[in-house]
Design a protein around this motif. Structure first.
Motif, mmCIF file in Angstrom:
data_model
loop_
_atom_site.group_PDB
_atom_site.id
_atom_site.type_symbol
_atom_site.label_atom_id
_atom_site.label_comp_id
_atom_site.label_asym_id
_atom_site.label_seq_id
_atom_site.Cartn_x
_atom_site.Cartn_y
_atom_site.Cartn_z
ATOM 1 N N PRO A 327 0.794 -1.237 0.000
ATOM 2 C CA PRO A 327 0.000 0.000 0.000
ATOM 3 C C PRO A 327 0.820 1.278 0.000
ATOM 4 O O PRO A 327 0.425 2.272 -0.609
ATOM 5 N N VAL A 328 1.970 1.251 0.682
ATOM 6 C CA VAL A 328 2.771 2.471 0.841
ATOM 7 C C VAL A 328 3.186 3.064 -0.501
ATOM 8 O O VAL A 328 3.311 4.284 -0.638
ATOM 9 N N PHE A 329 3.380 2.217 -1.510
ATOM 10 C CA PHE A 329 3.921 2.695 -2.784
ATOM 11 C C PHE A 329 2.865 2.882 -3.872
ATOM 12 O O PHE A 329 3.218 3.147 -5.021
ATOM 13 N N ILE A 330 1.599 2.764 -3.500
ATOM 14 C CA ILE A 330 0.540 3.058 -4.463
ATOM 15 C C ILE A 330 0.485 4.557 -4.792
ATOM 16 O O ILE A 330 0.409 4.934 -5.974
ATOM 17 N N PRO A 331 0.540 5.461 -3.799
ATOM 18 C CA PRO A 331 0.573 6.891 -4.138
ATOM 19 C C PRO A 331 1.738 7.298 -5.047
ATOM 20 O O PRO A 331 1.531 8.065 -5.989
ATOM 21 N N PRO A 332 2.979 6.782 -4.809
ATOM 22 C CA PRO A 332 4.056 7.144 -5.736
ATOM 23 C C PRO A 332 3.809 6.720 -7.178
ATOM 24 O O PRO A 332 4.066 7.500 -8.103
ATOM 25 N N ILE A 333 3.297 5.502 -7.389
ATOM 26 C CA ILE A 333 3.086 5.054 -8.772
ATOM 27 C C ILE A 333 1.904 5.799 -9.387
ATOM 28 O O ILE A 333 1.891 6.071 -10.594
ATOM 29 N N ALA A 334 0.919 6.168 -8.557
ATOM 30 C CA ALA A 334 -0.200 6.964 -9.063
ATOM 31 C C ALA A 334 0.288 8.331 -9.518
ATOM 32 O O ALA A 334 -0.177 8.878 -10.529
ATOM 33 N N ASN A 335 1.262 8.864 -8.801
ATOM 34 C CA ASN A 335 1.833 10.164 -9.144
ATOM 35 C C ASN A 335 2.666 10.081 -10.417
ATOM 36 O O ASN A 335 2.566 10.938 -11.303
ATOM 37 N N VAL A 336 3.476 9.028 -10.539
ATOM 38 C CA VAL A 336 4.335 8.853 -11.713
ATOM 39 C C VAL A 336 3.506 8.653 -12.976
ATOM 40 O O VAL A 336 3.805 9.222 -14.030
ATOM 41 N N LEU A 337 2.445 7.852 -12.871
ATOM 42 C CA LEU A 337 1.606 7.553 -14.038
ATOM 43 C C LEU A 337 0.533 8.609 -14.277
ATOM 44 O O LEU A 337 -0.155 8.560 -15.295
ATOM 45 N N ALA A 338 0.389 9.544 -13.329
ATOM 46 C CA ALA A 338 -0.682 10.558 -13.403
ATOM 47 C C ALA A 338 -2.042 9.886 -13.524
ATOM 48 O O ALA A 338 -2.876 10.249 -14.348
ATOM 49 N N ARG A 339 -2.264 8.863 -12.686
ATOM 50 C CA ARG A 339 -3.523 8.120 -12.688
ATOM 51 C C ARG A 339 -4.127 8.122 -11.285
ATOM 52 O O ARG A 339 -4.176 7.094 -10.597
ATOM 53 N N SER A 340 -4.548 9.276 -10.845
ATOM 54 C CA SER A 340 -5.155 9.384 -9.517
ATOM 55 C C SER A 340 -6.472 8.625 -9.430
ATOM 56 O O SER A 340 -6.928 8.271 -8.342
ATOM 57 N N ASP A 341 -7.098 8.348 -10.582
ATOM 58 C CA ASP A 341 -8.369 7.625 -10.580
ATOM 59 C C ASP A 341 -8.203 6.170 -10.146
ATOM 60 O O ASP A 341 -9.179 5.506 -9.783
ATOM 61 N N LEU A 342 -6.963 5.665 -10.171
ATOM 62 C CA LEU A 342 -6.700 4.289 -9.758
ATOM 63 C C LEU A 342 -6.210 4.194 -8.311
ATOM 64 O O LEU A 342 -5.951 3.087 -7.822
#
Length: 373
Positions: A327-342
């Motif tokens: 869970p800790v690294f879901i926000p970083p990958i969401a930020n990198v991919l610009a996919r806040s909807d996921l």
């Protein structure tokens, strides 16, 4: 005391310097802010700033930033998120589950000739790549292995996983795009902090709301054992933040994302600062070989299956990170991919991985025991 203030000052203001540098030198933008923060943290780890006295402070900051950042991301996106992508994320996660189990069994069976504990190690790393480090610790306790075994596996996983994370936060998403279907969803517009109008009143409101979410999420964890603590906390903070987001005005939403991103950068610097390259010489090569083999094998097989079943790249990466990093690294990958909807669905998937991790590890050990008998 002086060194403590210096460390805090560096961790708080270094993201600002990195953002300014990226605005000035456009070529830095290619690798992304997470990469430069991680890289800056690794450099700090090799300097005299980070030592046995200041390391605990960096660890505390690292552990505090993601729980604080998570509500800010949820505040900004939860109220507008329409599609939770639950089904397709679960499908991709099931492909990772199959990949990790199969590769762990094969690698464990091969490495038994070098270490009689290879079956245990394969089970520990399988649980880790579906759940997280907490699952590795739990499986280690279930098998009643010496503490030394956990330290060896945890350190090897930290080094290999850290390097892989660095690549995931920089160039690997573009590399995976060569093999996997592009996303049909329009990505988020890039945030430019210098173009956002910040309101002190909004910042204080969002900060207090985030702290309330974190405190309320922490209280239920006291009713459970250490194994369940992380899963319960992230479940609660996601759900509570979701409900609290209804009270966030639209004018504060963009500010909320920006604050979350800044905290995320502090987290990436802190993660990099945890990497001690000197400990590499203390780990047997076959331990590194086992961990690296499971990691690479799982990655390759997951990509191959995602290609066969026509999984989109972004869906693949979210399910991939949910399992291997948690869970800790879901926000970083969401930020990198610009996919806040996921973001919300990705967090839910990662929490599911925490639940399944121990069962996966025990299953891998049982199959290896049957094959080895």
């Amino acid at each position: 005391m002086v060194m403590t203030f210096i460390i805090i000052f560096i961790l708080i203001f270094m993201p600002f310097l990195i953002l300014r540098s990226m605005n000035t030198y456009k070529w830095m933008d290619t690798l992304g802010s997470a990469f430069w923060c991680y890289f800056a943290g690794i450099i700090l780890a090799q300097l005299s700033f980070i030592n046995h006295e200041t390391q605990p402070l960096v660890t505390i900051i690292m552990k505090a930033t993601i729980p604080l950042a998570l509500p800010f991301f949820v505040f900004a996106k939860a109220s507008t998120q329409k599609d939770l992508y639950t089904t397709i994320l679960l499908q991709s996660f099931s492909l990772l589950l199959f990949s990790v189990i199969l590769v762990s069994i094969i690698v464990g069976f091969i490495f038994i000739q070098w270490d009689p504990k290879a079956f245990y190690y394969a089970a520990m790393i399988a649980g880790t790549y579906i759940g997280g480090t907490i699952n590795m610790a739990a499986i280690h306790q279930i098998f009643r292995l010496p503490e030394h075994d956990f330290l060896l596996m945890s350190t090897a996983d930290t080094i290999t996983g850290g390097i892989y994370l660095l690549m995931l936060l920089s160039f690997l998403p573009k590399f995976f795009a060569i093999f996997l279907r592009p996303s049909k969803k329009k990505h988020d517009a890039k945030l430019h902090l210098d173009k956002i109008t910040f309101s002190f009143k909004d910042i204080m409101f969002l900060s207090v709301l985030a702290i309330v979410c974190v405190v309320l999420s922490y209280l239920p964890t006291q009713l459970f054992t250490d194994h369940w603590e992380s899963m319960i906390f992230f479940s609660c903070v996601t759900i509570i933040s979701w409900f609290m987001s209804k009270k966030v005005p639209s004018s504060a939403a963009k500010q909320s994302s920006a604050i979350g991103n800044y905290l995320l950068m502090i987290f990436c610097i802190s993660i990099g600062a945890q990497l001690d390259l000197q400990i590499l010489s203390q780990i047997p090569l076959y331990i590194f070989g086992l961990v690296l083999s499971v990691l690479l094998g799982s990655i390759i097989l997951h990509v191959f299956l995602a290609k066969v079943f026509k999984v989109e790249r972004d869906i693949f990466l979210f399910s991939h990170v949910a399992g291997i990093f948690g869970p800790v690294f879901i926000p970083p990958i969401a930020n990198v991919l610009a996919r806040s909807d996921l973001l919300i669905s990705g967090l839910g998937l990662a929490i599911l991985g925490n639940i399944l991790g121990n069962f996966v590890g025990m299953f891998v050990f049982k199959i290896l025991s049957l094959l080895g008998s």
